[in-house]
Design a protein around this motif. Structure first.
Motif, PDB file in Angstrom:
ATOM      1  N   UNK A  59      18.615  17.511  19.744  1.00 49.77           N
ATOM      2  CA  UNK A  59      17.320  17.983  20.244  1.00 49.77           C
ATOM      3  C   UNK A  59      17.602  19.161  21.158  1.00 49.77           C
ATOM      4  N   UNK A  60      17.020  20.294  20.770  1.00 49.57           N
ATOM      5  CA  UNK A  60      17.224  21.562  21.472  1.00 49.57           C
ATOM      6  C   UNK A  60      15.864  22.215  21.671  1.00 49.57           C
ATOM      7  N   UNK A  61      15.517  22.483  22.922  1.00 49.51           N
ATOM      8  CA  UNK A  61      14.234  23.142  23.233  1.00 49.51           C
ATOM      9  C   UNK A  61      13.046  22.429  22.590  1.00 49.51           C
ATOM     10  N   UNK A  62      13.043  21.108  22.628  1.00 52.64           N
ATOM     11  CA  UNK A  62      11.922  20.335  22.092  1.00 52.64           C
ATOM     12  C   UNK A  62      11.874  20.248  20.585  1.00 52.64           C
ATOM     13  N   UNK A  63      12.915  20.722  19.899  1.00 52.16           N
ATOM     14  CA  UNK A  63      12.963  20.695  18.443  1.00 52.16           C
ATOM     15  C   UNK A  63      14.113  19.805  17.985  1.00 52.16           C
ATOM     16  N   UNK A  64      13.869  19.013  16.957  1.00 51.05           N
ATOM     17  CA  UNK A  64      14.864  18.064  16.476  1.00 51.05           C
ATOM     18  C   UNK A  64      15.515  18.562  15.195  1.00 51.05           C
ATOM     19  N   UNK A  65      16.845  18.528  15.175  1.00 49.21           N
ATOM     20  CA  UNK A  65      17.606  18.809  13.960  1.00 49.21           C
ATOM     21  C   UNK A  65      18.400  17.558  13.615  1.00 49.21           C
ATOM     22  N   UNK A  66      18.267  17.116  12.370  1.00 50.24           N
ATOM     23  CA  UNK A  66      19.029  15.966  11.883  1.00 50.24           C
ATOM     24  C   UNK A  66      20.083  16.476  10.916  1.00 50.24           C
ATOM     25  N   UNK A  67      21.341  16.168  11.209  1.00 51.79           N
ATOM     26  CA  UNK A  67      22.436  16.538  10.311  1.00 51.79           C
ATOM     27  C   UNK A  67      22.866  15.262   9.605  1.00 51.79           C
ATOM     28  N   UNK A  68      22.680  15.232   8.311  1.00 51.33           N
ATOM     29  CA  UNK A  68      23.000  14.039   7.528  1.00 51.33           C
ATOM     30  C   UNK A  68      24.507  13.865   7.401  1.00 51.33           C
ATOM     31  N   UNK A  69      24.947  12.621   7.403  1.00 49.87           N
ATOM     32  CA  UNK A  69      26.327  12.313   7.077  1.00 49.87           C
ATOM     33  C   UNK A  69      26.504  12.308   5.568  1.00 49.87           C
ATOM     34  N   UNK A  70      27.740  12.300   5.126  1.00 50.50           N
ATOM     35  CA  UNK A  70      28.025  12.221   3.693  1.00 50.50           C
ATOM     36  C   UNK A  70      27.583  10.865   3.153  1.00 50.50           C
ATOM     37  N   UNK A  93      23.928  23.926  23.974  1.00 51.73           N
ATOM     38  CA  UNK A  93      23.679  24.558  25.267  1.00 51.73           C
ATOM     39  C   UNK A  93      23.188  23.545  26.287  1.00 51.73           C
ATOM     40  N   UNK A  94      23.106  23.992  27.499  1.00 53.67           N
ATOM     41  CA  UNK A  94      22.642  23.143  28.597  1.00 53.67           C
ATOM     42  C   UNK A  94      21.238  22.631  28.277  1.00 53.67           C
ATOM     43  N   UNK A  95      21.053  21.329  28.446  1.00 51.60           N
ATOM     44  CA  UNK A  95      19.759  20.710  28.174  1.00 51.60           C
ATOM     45  C   UNK A  95      19.629  20.128  26.783  1.00 51.60           C
ATOM     46  N   UNK A  96      20.533  20.495  25.853  1.00 53.40           N
ATOM     47  CA  UNK A  96      20.502  19.900  24.519  1.00 53.40           C
ATOM     48  C   UNK A  96      20.893  18.425  24.635  1.00 53.40           C
ATOM     49  N   UNK A  97      20.377  17.616  23.721  1.00 48.97           N
ATOM     50  CA  UNK A  97      20.718  16.202  23.704  1.00 48.97           C
ATOM     51  C   UNK A  97      21.183  15.834  22.301  1.00 48.97           C
ATOM     52  N   UNK A  98      22.297  15.114  22.235  1.00 48.13           N
ATOM     53  CA  UNK A  98      22.878  14.679  20.964  1.00 48.13           C
ATOM     54  C   UNK A  98      22.724  13.166  20.852  1.00 48.13           C
ATOM     55  N   UNK A  99      22.377  12.695  19.659  1.00 44.92           N
ATOM     56  CA  UNK A  99      22.228  11.262  19.431  1.00 44.92           C
ATOM     57  C   UNK A  99      22.928  10.864  18.131  1.00 44.92           C
ATOM     58  N   UNK A 100      23.652   9.759  18.197  1.00 48.37           N
ATOM     59  CA  UNK A 100      24.191   9.102  17.012  1.00 48.37           C
ATOM     60  C   UNK A 100      23.781   7.641  17.117  1.00 48.37           C
ATOM     61  N   UNK A 101      23.537   7.010  15.981  1.00 52.54           N
ATOM     62  CA  UNK A 101      23.060   5.625  16.024  1.00 52.54           C
ATOM     63  C   UNK A 101      23.467   4.875  14.768  1.00 52.54           C
ATOM     64  N   UNK A 102      23.653   3.566  14.953  1.00 52.29           N
ATOM     65  CA  UNK A 102      23.899   2.690  13.810  1.00 52.29           C
ATOM     66  C   UNK A 102      22.560   2.459  13.096  1.00 52.29           C
ATOM     67  N   UNK A 121      10.415   7.240  12.878  1.00 57.71           N
ATOM     68  CA  UNK A 121       9.838   6.709  14.117  1.00 57.71           C
ATOM     69  C   UNK A 121      10.846   6.814  15.266  1.00 57.71           C
ATOM     70  N   UNK A 122      12.134   6.546  14.974  1.00 52.73           N
ATOM     71  CA  UNK A 122      13.161   6.677  16.004  1.00 52.73           C
ATOM     72  C   UNK A 122      13.285   8.135  16.443  1.00 52.73           C
ATOM     73  N   UNK A 123      13.251   9.057  15.515  1.00 48.01           N
ATOM     74  CA  UNK A 123      13.358  10.485  15.861  1.00 48.01           C
ATOM     75  C   UNK A 123      12.185  10.931  16.729  1.00 48.01           C
TER      76      UNK A 123
END
Length: 165
Positions: A59-70, A93-102, A121-123
Motif C-alpha cells: 500500500x503506497x499513497x492510499x493505493x494497493x498493489x497485489x503481487x501474485x506468487x507463482x 518509500x517512507x509510509x509504504x506498508x507491506x503485507x504478507x499473509x497465509x 475483503x482483506x485488501x
C-alpha cells in the motif's frame, strides 16, 4: 547466505521434496505448503519478493498493489524438478506498508451467511487500517477476524505480517 527470494523458494522446495520422500513412484507424502518471502534492502529502498501461491500486498499513497506468487507450491504432488520461481522487485518509500499473509484469514468461514472472508475483503480492510500503528492494526485485524468467525470453528492457521516503511 542466499538472499534471493526465488532461489530460497527453489532450494526449500527441493529440501521438502527430499525430506518428505516425494520422488519417484513410491511417494510417501503428498504434502506441500504455500508461502511468500520478501527481502527488504533499506539502503536502496527496494524489496524483492517471491511467492508460492501467496501474494505480497503493497500500500503506497492510499493505493494497493497485489503481487501474485507463482502458482506452484513448496513440495506436494505436482512437482516440477526444474521449476523456477519469479522474483519481483519494487521501490519502496517512507509510509509504504507491506503485507504478507497465509490463507487462513481469507479462507475463514463466518459472517451472516457463513461464507469465506476472501482476499478482496482483506485488501479493503488493509487499505482502511494501514494509517494506524502496527499495534493498532494487529488489534483491529484480530477483532475483525473473531467477529467474522463468530461461533464457527477456525479452519486453518492465520498469519498476517505487516511492515511499515
Amino acid at each position: 547466505k542466499i538472499t534471493q527470494p526465488a532461489e530460497i523458494l527453489r532450494l526449500l522446495r527441493l529440501a521438502v521434496k527430499a525430506a518428505l520422500k516425494q520422488e519417484g513412484k513410491e511417494k510417501d507424502a503428498n504434502d506441500g505448503m504455500d508461502l511468500s518471502i520478501c527481502v527488504i534492502d533499506t539502503k536502496s529502498n527496494e524489496i524483492e519478493f517471491a511467492g508460492a501461491f501467496r501474494p505480497l500486498v503493497i500500500i503506497k499513497n492510499g493505493s494497493l498493489e497485489k503481487i501474485e506468487g507463482d502458482k506452484s507450491p513448496i513440495g506436494g504432488g505436482h512437482f516440477t524438478e526444474d521449476y523456477e520461481y519469479k522474483t519481483h522487485k519494487r521501490k519502496i518509500g517512507k509510509g509504504d506498508t507491506l503485507y504478507m499473509y497465509s490463507d487462513g484469514f481469507v479462507d475463514q468461514f463466518g459472517g451472516p451467511q457463513g461464507k469465506k472472508f476472501m482476499g478482496k475483503k482483506l485488501h479493503q480492510l488493509l487499505l482502511e487500517i494501514q494509517h494506524l500503528s502496527m499495534t493498532e492494526q494487529n488489534f483491529h485485524l484480530l477483532e475483525v477476524f473473531e467477529k467474522w468467525e463468530g461461533n464457527l470453528e477456525q479452519v486453518d492457521d492465520v498469519l498476517v505480517i505487516g511492515v511499515k516503511c
